[in-house]
Design a protein around this motif. Structure first.
Motif, PDB file in Angstrom:
ATOM      1  N   MET A  47       0.913  -1.315  -0.029  1.00  0.00           N
ATOM      2  CA  MET A  47      -0.098  -0.076  -0.006  1.00  0.00           C
ATOM      3  C   MET A  47       0.895   1.325   0.004  1.00  0.00           C
ATOM      4  SD  MET A  47      -2.902   0.808   2.893  1.00  0.00           S
ATOM      5  CE  MET A  47      -2.819   2.687   3.320  1.00  0.00           C
ATOM      6  N   LEU A  48       0.578   2.070  -0.768  1.00  0.00           N
ATOM      7  CA  LEU A  48       1.025   3.472  -1.027  1.00  0.00           C
ATOM      8  C   LEU A  48       1.018   4.077   0.373  1.00  0.00           C
ATOM      9  CD1 LEU A  48       0.343   4.544  -4.562  1.00  0.00           C
ATOM     10  CD2 LEU A  48       2.649   3.756  -3.715  1.00  0.00           C
ATOM     11  N   LYS A  49       2.028   4.845   0.794  1.00  0.00           N
ATOM     12  CA  LYS A  49       2.007   5.803   2.186  1.00  0.00           C
ATOM     13  C   LYS A  49       2.191   7.311   1.793  1.00  0.00           C
ATOM     14  CE  LYS A  49       3.030   3.074   5.689  1.00  0.00           C
ATOM     15  NZ  LYS A  49       4.117   2.442   7.037  1.00  0.00           N
ATOM     16  N   THR A  50       2.965   7.505   0.989  1.00  0.00           N
ATOM     17  CA  THR A  50       3.182   8.945   0.460  1.00  0.00           C
ATOM     18  C   THR A  50       2.932   9.094  -0.841  1.00  0.00           C
ATOM     19  OG1 THR A  50       5.567   8.232   0.327  1.00  0.00           O
ATOM     20  CG2 THR A  50       4.983   9.146   2.523  1.00  0.00           C
ATOM     21  N   GLY A  51       2.956  10.127  -1.328  1.00  0.00           N
ATOM     22  CA  GLY A  51       3.115  10.656  -2.933  1.00  0.00           C
ATOM     23  C   GLY A  51       1.763  10.476  -3.286  1.00  0.00           C
ATOM     24  N   ILE A  52       1.388  10.518  -4.586  1.00  0.00           N
ATOM     25  CA  ILE A  52       0.052  10.512  -5.139  1.00  0.00           C
ATOM     26  C   ILE A  52      -0.366   9.144  -4.782  1.00  0.00           C
ATOM     27  CG2 ILE A  52      -0.936  10.649  -7.195  1.00  0.00           C
ATOM     28  CD1 ILE A  52       1.212  12.515  -8.262  1.00  0.00           C
ATOM     29  N   LEU A  53      -1.719   9.249  -4.185  1.00  0.00           N
ATOM     30  CA  LEU A  53      -2.523   8.101  -3.648  1.00  0.00           C
ATOM     31  C   LEU A  53      -3.367   7.626  -5.019  1.00  0.00           C
ATOM     32  CD1 LEU A  53      -2.857   8.788  -0.212  1.00  0.00           C
ATOM     33  CD2 LEU A  53      -0.979   7.654  -1.105  1.00  0.00           C
ATOM     34  N   ASN A  54      -3.845   8.514  -5.853  1.00  0.00           N
ATOM     35  CA  ASN A  54      -4.894   8.353  -6.794  1.00  0.00           C
ATOM     36  C   ASN A  54      -4.250   7.503  -7.748  1.00  0.00           C
ATOM     37  OD1 ASN A  54      -6.386   8.702  -9.546  1.00  0.00           O
ATOM     38  ND2 ASN A  54      -7.738   9.845  -8.182  1.00  0.00           N
ATOM     39  N   PRO A  55      -5.196   6.163  -7.859  1.00  0.00           N
ATOM     40  CA  PRO A  55      -4.389   5.190  -8.897  1.00  0.00           C
ATOM     41  C   PRO A  55      -4.623   5.642 -10.535  1.00  0.00           C
ATOM     42  CG  PRO A  55      -6.610   4.380  -7.984  1.00  0.00           C
ATOM     43  CD  PRO A  55      -6.033   5.410  -7.176  1.00  0.00           C
ATOM     44  N   ASN A  56      -5.674   6.345 -10.843  1.00  0.00           N
ATOM     45  CA  ASN A  56      -5.903   6.739 -12.150  1.00  0.00           C
ATOM     46  C   ASN A  56      -4.797   7.804 -12.282  1.00  0.00           C
ATOM     47  OD1 ASN A  56      -8.045   5.240 -12.541  1.00  0.00           O
ATOM     48  ND2 ASN A  56      -9.306   6.563 -11.320  1.00  0.00           N
ATOM     49  N   VAL A  57      -4.634   8.634 -11.406  1.00  0.00           N
ATOM     50  CA  VAL A  57      -3.447   9.610 -11.861  1.00  0.00           C
ATOM     51  C   VAL A  57      -2.144   9.070 -11.664  1.00  0.00           C
ATOM     52  CG1 VAL A  57      -2.337  11.771 -10.682  1.00  0.00           C
ATOM     53  CG2 VAL A  57      -4.796  11.680 -10.764  1.00  0.00           C
ATOM     54  N   LEU A  58      -1.730   7.896 -10.812  1.00  0.00           N
ATOM     55  CA  LEU A  58      -0.582   7.294 -11.001  1.00  0.00           C
ATOM     56  C   LEU A  58      -0.308   6.522 -12.278  1.00  0.00           C
ATOM     57  CD1 LEU A  58      -0.399   5.687  -7.512  1.00  0.00           C
ATOM     58  CD2 LEU A  58       1.202   7.195  -8.634  1.00  0.00           C
ATOM     59  N   SER A  59      -1.588   5.999 -12.978  1.00  0.00           N
ATOM     60  CA  SER A  59      -1.499   5.148 -14.070  1.00  0.00           C
ATOM     61  C   SER A  59      -1.276   5.985 -15.299  1.00  0.00           C
ATOM     62  CB  SER A  59      -2.854   4.502 -14.466  1.00  0.00           C
ATOM     63  OG  SER A  59      -2.815   3.735 -15.572  1.00  0.00           O
ATOM     64  N   LEU A  60      -1.879   7.260 -15.261  1.00  0.00           N
ATOM     65  CA  LEU A  60      -1.501   8.285 -16.334  1.00  0.00           C
ATOM     66  C   LEU A  60      -0.167   8.753 -16.363  1.00  0.00           C
ATOM     67  CD1 LEU A  60      -2.928   9.961 -18.498  1.00  0.00           C
ATOM     68  CD2 LEU A  60      -3.869  11.760 -16.870  1.00  0.00           C
ATOM     69  N   LEU A  61       0.165   9.041 -15.229  1.00  0.00           N
ATOM     70  CA  LEU A  61       1.736   9.840 -15.120  1.00  0.00           C
ATOM     71  C   LEU A  61       2.536   8.584 -15.646  1.00  0.00           C
ATOM     72  CD1 LEU A  61       1.476  11.567 -11.638  1.00  0.00           C
ATOM     73  CD2 LEU A  61       1.640  12.677 -14.002  1.00  0.00           C
ATOM     74  N   ALA A  62       2.657   7.428 -15.182  1.00  0.00           N
ATOM     75  CA  ALA A  62       3.419   6.324 -15.717  1.00  0.00           C
ATOM     76  C   ALA A  62       3.383   6.135 -17.224  1.00  0.00           C
ATOM     77  CB  ALA A  62       2.969   5.033 -14.918  1.00  0.00           C
ATOM     78  N   ARG A  63       2.416   6.579 -18.062  1.00  0.00           N
ATOM     79  CA  ARG A  63       2.570   6.574 -19.272  1.00  0.00           C
ATOM     80  C   ARG A  63       2.956   7.710 -20.210  1.00  0.00           C
ATOM     81  NH1 ARG A  63      -3.011   6.179 -19.928  1.00  0.00           N
ATOM     82  NH2 ARG A  63      -3.430   5.689 -17.831  1.00  0.00           N
ATOM     83  N   VAL A  64       3.435   8.487 -19.355  1.00  0.00           N
ATOM     84  CA  VAL A  64       3.994  10.131 -20.107  1.00  0.00           C
ATOM     85  C   VAL A  64       5.291   9.661 -20.210  1.00  0.00           C
ATOM     86  CG1 VAL A  64       4.318  12.553 -19.698  1.00  0.00           C
ATOM     87  CG2 VAL A  64       1.950  11.512 -19.041  1.00  0.00           C
ATOM     88  N   ARG A  65       5.727   9.917 -21.404  1.00  0.00           N
ATOM     89  CA  ARG A  65       7.057   9.751 -21.646  1.00  0.00           C
ATOM     90  C   ARG A  65       7.857  10.785 -22.203  1.00  0.00           C
ATOM     91  NH1 ARG A  65       6.117   5.377 -19.217  1.00  0.00           N
ATOM     92  NH2 ARG A  65       6.029   3.398 -20.172  1.00  0.00           N
ATOM     93  N   HIS A  66       9.199  10.733 -22.285  1.00  0.00           N
ATOM     94  CA  HIS A  66       9.967  12.075 -22.965  1.00  0.00           C
ATOM     95  C   HIS A  66       9.302  12.644 -23.951  1.00  0.00           C
ATOM     96  CE1 HIS A  66      13.360  14.399 -23.731  1.00  0.00           C
ATOM     97  NE2 HIS A  66      13.349  13.866 -24.878  1.00  0.00           N
ATOM     98  N   THR A  67       9.066  14.056 -24.023  1.00  0.00           N
ATOM     99  CA  THR A  67       8.383  14.918 -24.861  1.00  0.00           C
ATOM    100  C   THR A  67       6.797  14.512 -25.061  1.00  0.00           C
ATOM    101  OG1 THR A  67       8.627  13.794 -26.994  1.00  0.00           O
ATOM    102  CG2 THR A  67      10.608  15.298 -26.188  1.00  0.00           C
ATOM    103  N   ASN A  68       6.277  13.542 -24.187  1.00  0.00           N
ATOM    104  CA  ASN A  68       4.767  13.699 -24.266  1.00  0.00           C
ATOM    105  C   ASN A  68       4.343  14.722 -23.352  1.00  0.00           C
ATOM    106  OD1 ASN A  68       4.899  10.053 -23.938  1.00  0.00           O
ATOM    107  ND2 ASN A  68       4.657  11.303 -25.874  1.00  0.00           N
ATOM    108  N   THR A  69       3.062  15.170 -23.620  1.00  0.00           N
ATOM    109  CA  THR A  69       2.595  16.341 -22.909  1.00  0.00           C
ATOM    110  C   THR A  69       1.291  15.605 -22.049  1.00  0.00           C
ATOM    111  OG1 THR A  69       0.944  17.015 -24.763  1.00  0.00           O
ATOM    112  CG2 THR A  69       2.887  17.980 -24.554  1.00  0.00           C
ATOM    113  N   LEU A  70       1.066  16.511 -20.956  1.00  0.00           N
ATOM    114  CA  LEU A  70      -0.094  16.202 -19.742  1.00  0.00           C
ATOM    115  C   LEU A  70      -0.694  17.572 -19.734  1.00  0.00           C
ATOM    116  CD1 LEU A  70      -1.430  14.408 -17.708  1.00  0.00           C
ATOM    117  CD2 LEU A  70       0.427  15.102 -16.132  1.00  0.00           C
ATOM    118  N   VAL A  71      -1.943  17.373 -19.808  1.00  0.00           N
ATOM    119  CA  VAL A  71      -2.912  18.784 -19.427  1.00  0.00           C
ATOM    120  C   VAL A  71      -3.347  18.663 -18.065  1.00  0.00           C
ATOM    121  CG1 VAL A  71      -4.844  20.092 -20.058  1.00  0.00           C
ATOM    122  CG2 VAL A  71      -3.488  18.662 -21.779  1.00  0.00           C
ATOM    123  N   ILE A  72      -3.251  19.797 -17.231  1.00  0.00           N
ATOM    124  CA  ILE A  72      -3.888  20.012 -15.987  1.00  0.00           C
ATOM    125  C   ILE A  72      -4.696  21.428 -16.153  1.00  0.00           C
ATOM    126  CG2 ILE A  72      -3.702  20.615 -13.615  1.00  0.00           C
ATOM    127  CD1 ILE A  72      -0.633  19.653 -13.724  1.00  0.00           C
TER     128      ILE A  72
END
Length: 129
Positions: free
Chosen positions: A1-26
């Protein structure tokens, strides 16, 4: 179980798929829905969370090469708001462009994280380094 950092599994999954020069919108609460890209909606009530909350949460483990924002952000917000965003993005090149042009970049993003931010034109596109 994660204890620190981002806990939201959907955000973690999305971030894990962002690679070099890819973009993410907030995005803020009023940003349009883009059916062609994955959206993780974190909005709860006004300003919980904000764009800066999400940025601060992901920044320790997300290398940002550059950021795009709408030039209308500078015109529509107070000096204090602009300073908070500048401080959160310290050390990262930020490019301002008309909101219409900004939106043209969105479909090529890996995904979008929607917040409940009420700051006008608080949206940002992060390019991974």
């Amino acid at each position: 179980m994660l204890k620190t950092g981002i806990l939201n599994p959907n955000v973690l999954s999305l971030l894990a798929r962002v690679r070099h020069t890819n973009t993410l919108v907030i995005a803020d609460r009023g940003f349009p829905y883009w059916p062609q890209i994955e959206t993780v909606d974190l909005s709860l009530v006004d300003d919980i969370p904000t764009v800066l909350d999400v940025l601060r949460a992901i920044r320790p483990n997300f290398r940002i090469g550059r950021v795009w924002m709408a030039e209308e952000f500078q015109r529509e917000n107070t000096a204090e708001t602009r300073a908070r965003f500048a401080a959160a993005l310290e050390g990262v090149p930020v490019f301002f462009e008309p909101h219409v042009e900004f939106k043209k970049r969105v479909p090529s993003a890996v995904g979008l994280i929607r917040t409940a931010d009420t700051v006008q034109y608080a949206n940002m596109i992060l390019e991974s380094a």
